[in-house]
Scaffold this active site. Sequence first.
Site, mmCIF file in Angstrom:
data_model
loop_
_atom_site.group_PDB
_atom_site.id
_atom_site.type_symbol
_atom_site.label_atom_id
_atom_site.label_comp_id
_atom_site.label_asym_id
_atom_site.label_seq_id
_atom_site.Cartn_x
_atom_site.Cartn_y
_atom_site.Cartn_z
ATOM 1 N N LYS A 1 30.704 -5.301 19.760
ATOM 2 C CA LYS A 1 30.435 -6.631 19.810
ATOM 3 C C LYS A 1 31.169 -7.365 21.357
ATOM 4 O O LYS A 1 31.929 -6.773 21.385
ATOM 5 C CB LYS A 1 31.018 -7.653 18.597
ATOM 6 C CG LYS A 1 30.775 -8.874 18.663
ATOM 7 C CD LYS A 1 31.158 -9.555 17.401
ATOM 8 C CE LYS A 1 30.818 -11.159 17.345
ATOM 9 N NZ LYS A 1 31.381 -11.605 16.114
ATOM 10 N N SER B 1 27.996 -14.076 13.459
ATOM 11 C CA SER B 1 27.909 -13.859 14.759
ATOM 12 C C SER B 1 27.799 -12.560 15.389
ATOM 13 O O SER B 1 27.596 -12.381 16.607
ATOM 14 C CB SER B 1 29.209 -14.619 15.255
ATOM 15 O OG SER B 1 30.342 -13.898 15.112
ATOM 16 N N SER C 1 30.776 -13.048 9.569
ATOM 17 C CA SER C 1 30.049 -12.711 10.590
ATOM 18 C C SER C 1 29.621 -11.387 10.801
ATOM 19 O O SER C 1 28.991 -10.772 11.719
ATOM 20 C CB SER C 1 30.850 -13.047 11.886
ATOM 21 O OG SER C 1 30.775 -14.437 11.956
#
Length: 463
Positions: free
Chosen positions: A79, A149, A173
């Site tokens: 990420k 996210s 997330s």
Amino acid sequence: MQPSELSLTAAADAIRERRMSPVELVDSVLDRLASVEPHLGAYATVTAERARRSARAAEREAAAGRLRGPLHGIPMALKDLIDVAGTATTAGSRVRADHRATADSTVAARLAAAGAVLVGKTETHEFAYGLTTPQTRNAWNRDRVAGGSSGGSAVAVAAGAAVFALGTDTGGSVRVPAALNGVVGLKPTYGLVPRHGVTSLSWSLDHVGTLTRSVEDAALVLSAVAGPDPRDQASLPAAAGDYRPGGEGDLTGLRVGVPGNYYFDRVDPEVESAVRTAVDRLRALGARLVDVEIPMTRYVQATHWGLMVPEATASHERTLRTVPDLYGADVRVLLEAGELLSAGDYLRAQRARTLMRQEWARMLTEVDVIAAPTVPVTAVPAGESSVTWSDGTEESVSDAYVRLSSPANLTGVPALSVPVGHDRAGLPIGMQLLGRPLSEALLLRVGHAYERTEPARGLAPVR
């Protein structure tokens, strides 16, 4: 079957047995990435040449009999909050557009030492402050949200553009996009996986987690990244172990808690049906189902926002004053709202969390695992702002997605999301398993036992 379709476990076996080389695997994943990325937007940065160099080095080591372990030569994504030296870490924001990391984060260094090959950095909702990752599309239906996210990481794994990925989880997330894209998402116990070198949203709620195609894959990645790090003040002293689930799937004697409140309130009927069917399958494997009452549910969302909002605002205090126009509108509103919360509000949220942790600890003496939906509804259409329930009430999409996942962040307990089917529109559904702190091995054993009852999962169709 193309190499990019293999699970981590299967790919590791093939490399160890010399049926496939790291170069073949990385080339296949990069080809798949190039094919699906224009449709999905999972990646912020693709490090193709770096990946090919690493694959060649991994192949030379393998040929010399120097395998580093099951992650040797395995293509992975991180990420875009997780630092890798010499690579951009933008956190999905114009605020960080020019930022390049000067050193590896702890998790990136540990994965590199294990032989994993970075193919790129995945998209995130700006600074991880959202539940949709709007720049990324769902791997099963491009008209639907990816979840956030860590949406880019989940979509990359689901679509075959990475064999595994890391994300972060502050209110769900990792687990939310895992459920919405039909992959396995693990949020470990708070402090088990170090966060040094990972951009923070809310220091007391942030976790680094894994996104994989199988439960066994999640265990392999967790084994590589878990363990203490003095540079993270929340790091636990617990030594990393081998989390691979063993056994033949017999769950005899296991007490599975089935919530009688909260987790099945305002849940889409198709989601509820799929999760209850999965719970019944755990019972068929020998588990005993126990009704449980989730404590302090009326305080969950207020406590979560009461902690996350001021902590996030504190992290962005300087840039919010100097470059406010560089933030997206939704994130800027939340950061500015944090300035309105008083110290008293924050302290009350801290006290509520302490009580919640105590009550959850008591509840988890009565059962070994809790089984519940990961999210109350499957992936909503992109751009949709609210969910309307059967009783006519409306709930924002972000509130709906965070509602069932945030208790694990507040209490710090581990939580594992596993796919348990699809709705009539073909969209994935996830079941969440929660346990006592540091019970990852047990959660993975239960998830693996369930997974063995399901047919093998392929890649998302990317349609």
